[in-house]
Design a protein around this motif. Structure first.
Motif, PDB file in Angstrom:
ATOM      1  N   ASP A  63       5.287  -9.247  -1.445  1.00  0.00           N
ATOM      2  CA  ASP A  63       5.340  -8.185  -0.803  1.00  0.00           C
ATOM      3  C   ASP A  63       4.002  -7.611  -0.155  1.00  0.00           C
ATOM      4  O   ASP A  63       3.910  -7.239   1.264  1.00  0.00           O
ATOM      5  CB  ASP A  63       6.043  -7.045  -1.508  1.00  0.00           C
ATOM      6  CG  ASP A  63       6.350  -5.771  -0.705  1.00  0.00           C
ATOM      7  OD1 ASP A  63       7.479  -5.839   0.093  1.00  0.00           O
ATOM      8  OD2 ASP A  63       5.590  -4.938  -0.815  1.00  0.00           O
ATOM      9  N   TRP A  64       3.262  -7.559  -1.252  1.00  0.00           N
ATOM     10  CA  TRP A  64       1.769  -7.019  -0.595  1.00  0.00           C
ATOM     11  C   TRP A  64       1.005  -7.784   0.387  1.00  0.00           C
ATOM     12  O   TRP A  64       0.367  -7.668   1.230  1.00  0.00           O
ATOM     13  CB  TRP A  64       0.943  -6.991  -1.842  1.00  0.00           C
ATOM     14  CG  TRP A  64      -0.373  -6.018  -1.562  1.00  0.00           C
ATOM     15  CD1 TRP A  64      -1.618  -6.564  -1.884  1.00  0.00           C
ATOM     16  CD2 TRP A  64      -0.529  -4.789  -0.804  1.00  0.00           C
ATOM     17  NE1 TRP A  64      -2.553  -5.451  -1.736  1.00  0.00           N
ATOM     18  CE2 TRP A  64      -1.755  -4.507  -0.911  1.00  0.00           C
ATOM     19  CE3 TRP A  64       0.644  -3.848  -0.063  1.00  0.00           C
ATOM     20  CZ2 TRP A  64      -2.548  -3.491  -0.255  1.00  0.00           C
ATOM     21  CZ3 TRP A  64       0.007  -2.942   0.447  1.00  0.00           C
ATOM     22  CH2 TRP A  64      -1.291  -2.476   0.423  1.00  0.00           C
ATOM     23  N   TRP A  84       2.600  -7.230   3.878  1.00  0.00           N
ATOM     24  CA  TRP A  84       1.873  -6.031   4.358  1.00  0.00           C
ATOM     25  C   TRP A  84       0.759  -6.228   4.808  1.00  0.00           C
ATOM     26  O   TRP A  84       0.110  -5.713   6.062  1.00  0.00           O
ATOM     27  CB  TRP A  84       1.840  -4.876   3.147  1.00  0.00           C
ATOM     28  CG  TRP A  84       3.047  -4.194   2.946  1.00  0.00           C
ATOM     29  CD1 TRP A  84       3.878  -4.316   1.811  1.00  0.00           C
ATOM     30  CD2 TRP A  84       3.887  -3.148   3.781  1.00  0.00           C
ATOM     31  NE1 TRP A  84       4.962  -3.638   2.045  1.00  0.00           N
ATOM     32  CE2 TRP A  84       4.997  -2.761   3.278  1.00  0.00           C
ATOM     33  CE3 TRP A  84       3.755  -2.826   5.168  1.00  0.00           C
ATOM     34  CZ2 TRP A  84       5.863  -1.857   3.634  1.00  0.00           C
ATOM     35  CZ3 TRP A  84       4.595  -1.770   5.709  1.00  0.00           C
ATOM     36  CH2 TRP A  84       5.778  -1.417   4.857  1.00  0.00           C
ATOM     37  N   LYS A 130      -2.694   0.104   9.691  1.00  0.00           N
ATOM     38  CA  LYS A 130      -2.571  -0.039   8.408  1.00  0.00           C
ATOM     39  C   LYS A 130      -1.083   0.234   7.892  1.00  0.00           C
ATOM     40  O   LYS A 130      -0.217   0.668   8.564  1.00  0.00           O
ATOM     41  CB  LYS A 130      -3.246   1.176   7.959  1.00  0.00           C
ATOM     42  CG  LYS A 130      -4.871   1.338   8.129  1.00  0.00           C
ATOM     43  CD  LYS A 130      -5.540   1.901   6.871  1.00  0.00           C
ATOM     44  CE  LYS A 130      -7.064   1.516   7.040  1.00  0.00           C
ATOM     45  NZ  LYS A 130      -7.341   0.062   6.480  1.00  0.00           N
ATOM     46  N   PRO A 131      -0.619  -0.478   6.568  1.00  0.00           N
ATOM     47  CA  PRO A 131       0.499  -0.716   6.255  1.00  0.00           C
ATOM     48  C   PRO A 131       1.428   0.657   6.482  1.00  0.00           C
ATOM     49  O   PRO A 131       2.548   0.904   6.945  1.00  0.00           O
ATOM     50  CB  PRO A 131       0.434  -0.932   4.787  1.00  0.00           C
ATOM     51  CG  PRO A 131      -0.681  -1.994   4.802  1.00  0.00           C
ATOM     52  CD  PRO A 131      -1.605  -1.063   5.890  1.00  0.00           C
ATOM     53  N   PRO A 132       0.896   1.937   6.067  1.00  0.00           N
ATOM     54  CA  PRO A 132       1.612   3.204   6.085  1.00  0.00           C
ATOM     55  C   PRO A 132       2.027   3.693   7.546  1.00  0.00           C
ATOM     56  O   PRO A 132       2.749   4.484   7.653  1.00  0.00           O
ATOM     57  CB  PRO A 132       0.918   4.356   5.109  1.00  0.00           C
ATOM     58  CG  PRO A 132      -0.498   3.669   5.108  1.00  0.00           C
ATOM     59  CD  PRO A 132      -0.425   2.095   5.127  1.00  0.00           C
ATOM     60  N   THR A 171      -6.113  -0.513  -3.402  1.00  0.00           N
ATOM     61  CA  THR A 171      -4.930   0.331  -2.512  1.00  0.00           C
ATOM     62  C   THR A 171      -3.723   0.276  -3.031  1.00  0.00           C
ATOM     63  O   THR A 171      -2.988  -0.720  -3.723  1.00  0.00           O
ATOM     64  CB  THR A 171      -4.975  -0.508  -1.277  1.00  0.00           C
ATOM     65  OG1 THR A 171      -6.267  -0.750  -0.832  1.00  0.00           O
ATOM     66  CG2 THR A 171      -4.378   0.215  -0.037  1.00  0.00           C
ATOM     67  N   ILE A 172      -3.317   1.660  -3.033  1.00  0.00           N
ATOM     68  CA  ILE A 172      -1.570   1.804  -3.476  1.00  0.00           C
ATOM     69  C   ILE A 172      -0.771   1.083  -2.617  1.00  0.00           C
ATOM     70  O   ILE A 172      -0.842   1.114  -1.444  1.00  0.00           O
ATOM     71  CB  ILE A 172      -1.408   3.225  -3.428  1.00  0.00           C
ATOM     72  CG1 ILE A 172      -2.377   4.080  -4.249  1.00  0.00           C
ATOM     73  CG2 ILE A 172      -0.093   3.538  -3.741  1.00  0.00           C
ATOM     74  CD1 ILE A 172      -2.416   3.758  -5.648  1.00  0.00           C
ATOM     75  N   ALA A 173      -0.152  -0.055  -3.173  1.00  0.00           N
ATOM     76  CA  ALA A 173       0.782  -0.788  -2.546  1.00  0.00           C
ATOM     77  C   ALA A 173       2.334  -0.140  -2.428  1.00  0.00           C
ATOM     78  O   ALA A 173       2.774   0.869  -3.322  1.00  0.00           O
ATOM     79  CB  ALA A 173       0.838  -2.211  -3.442  1.00  0.00           C
ATOM     80  N   GLY A 204      -0.924   3.125   0.696  1.00  0.00           N
ATOM     81  CA  GLY A 204      -2.147   2.727   1.519  1.00  0.00           C
ATOM     82  C   GLY A 204      -3.276   3.618   0.987  1.00  0.00           C
ATOM     83  O   GLY A 204      -4.312   3.245   1.709  1.00  0.00           O
TER      84      GLY A 204
END
Lengths: 142, 142, 142, 142
Positions: B33-34, B37, B47-49, D11-13, D76
């Protein structure tokens, strides 16, 4: 100490355990969290996903958590967990969790949570709210 | 096979491992999953978010996942993960992850994900959308 | 298809769920793993931590795993999981897991595992062994 | 307070986060654990999987853990973690972890661990041992 206690029993799974063959410490904080949700369901009669809407809150955010590990919990061990609110304050409260294996306390957990609504000044943030008296009353001895 | 590849390196932690002393299988699906992303961040520069908002989608929900375990990943092993999109279809795509330890492939992972927006008929649900051509182009060899 | 089926019921916890409000995919591989342990306990009458010693094996290492996600599992959803061995081969076997919510299949899982003992040539390694006929017989319709 | 500090950044996943969109509390105890392993690697020059053998111990079992959550860690967010031993006693020690996001402390963690060898009277059990002076010296300012 309030007197309403929630009890549940579960078994330590392979996936909970680390190379030492015992449940890894972070798993206990999942067990505590679930114990709190079930304690509130039992006391308030509201299913966990409905709790926030039923009481006009956003949730019960955790501000402090801790655990004391007295004995290991091994793969296949049957755990008896008791969860209770040990203190209600104006807008926060403490939950105590006791996990026993074969009658001996193996882990004690503690959580401090906030009764939190949306911040009227900034709806993207949470703000502590007073815990309703009738909520607290449900945790008291009858 | 598209040609854009994301590479990352990480170490197997104690908390990833089970009583057999090897990373527990579910952890690899977190690694996949990571990897996805970070692959999308690298390819699209978002960026992912921020990905969902940048492309008017809700997310990239997983509809199928799998892994083949060829060799164990042990506590302290350094893992080289490569992630790439192996196939883009109209509104779904496949991601391949390869995790190598000391130069040998230890685990191969595969994910099928959907490019999903809100369902106009029911905003609480998701609905597959066509993947924009310029998104796909970013994963192609230059 | 063998006919011995293990059924269990559990509830999706807050800690299982991701920011989309649904159980994160890696959690299902924990649910599959636990389903397999409990299926073997039910079929063979041996508690999970005693399985290896009872049959002279090291374990049931996973060599392949997969899942198809048809519908989301949300916080508080009650899941009915059925697990069964779909195929026994000489030294490996397949397990199928079906997770249903409100009567509809939400997730299907599949695992391929090996009946593994110590490698006589290198005790630090595992080696596939023939699955005893009386083990297989316990999973067959009576 | 000893002066040897280990710093890492991560980084927060997505997989760390719960339906509130923030890293779930149990994840931080994984971050603390990994911080401790890396702190010891940095101070002692021994890779985590070699630590026990290098010092004739079984491990560094956790007897108490806690965390204070001051601000949420979101998907993120880049986290700067510092880990240090705050106190060495005869056979146990405390580790402090500080996790900062955008320069502000978001979470403080604390662990109490034991320097544990095998119990000579019962090799299946662990027993606290005196922490060698030269181990402690490696954490002291030069």
């Amino acid at each position: 100490m309030t007197d309403f206690v929630h009890r549940r029993q579960f078994t330590i799974a392979w996936s909970h355990c680390d190379p030492a063959g015992i449940a890894f410490n972070s798993r206990f904080f999942e067990f505590f969290d679930w114990g709190t949700w079930m304690l509130f369901e039992a006391a308030l009669g509201v299913k966990p996903p409905d709790l926030a809407a039923a009481f006009g809150i956003v949730g019960l955010p955790l501000v402090d958590a801790g655990a004391t590990f007295m004995a290991p919990a091994r793969f296949g061990d049957v755990v008896d967990q008791t969860s209770r609110v040990s203190d209600f304050r104006r807008s926060s409260f403490d939950v105590e969790h006791r996990l026993a294996i074969r009658g001996e306390v193996a882990v004690e957990g503690r959580e401090t949570r906030v009764w939190a609504g949306r911040d009227p000044a900034d709806p993207s943030r949470m703000k502590a709210k007073a815990i309703p008296e009738d909520v607290i009353a449900r945790f008291r001895p009858q």
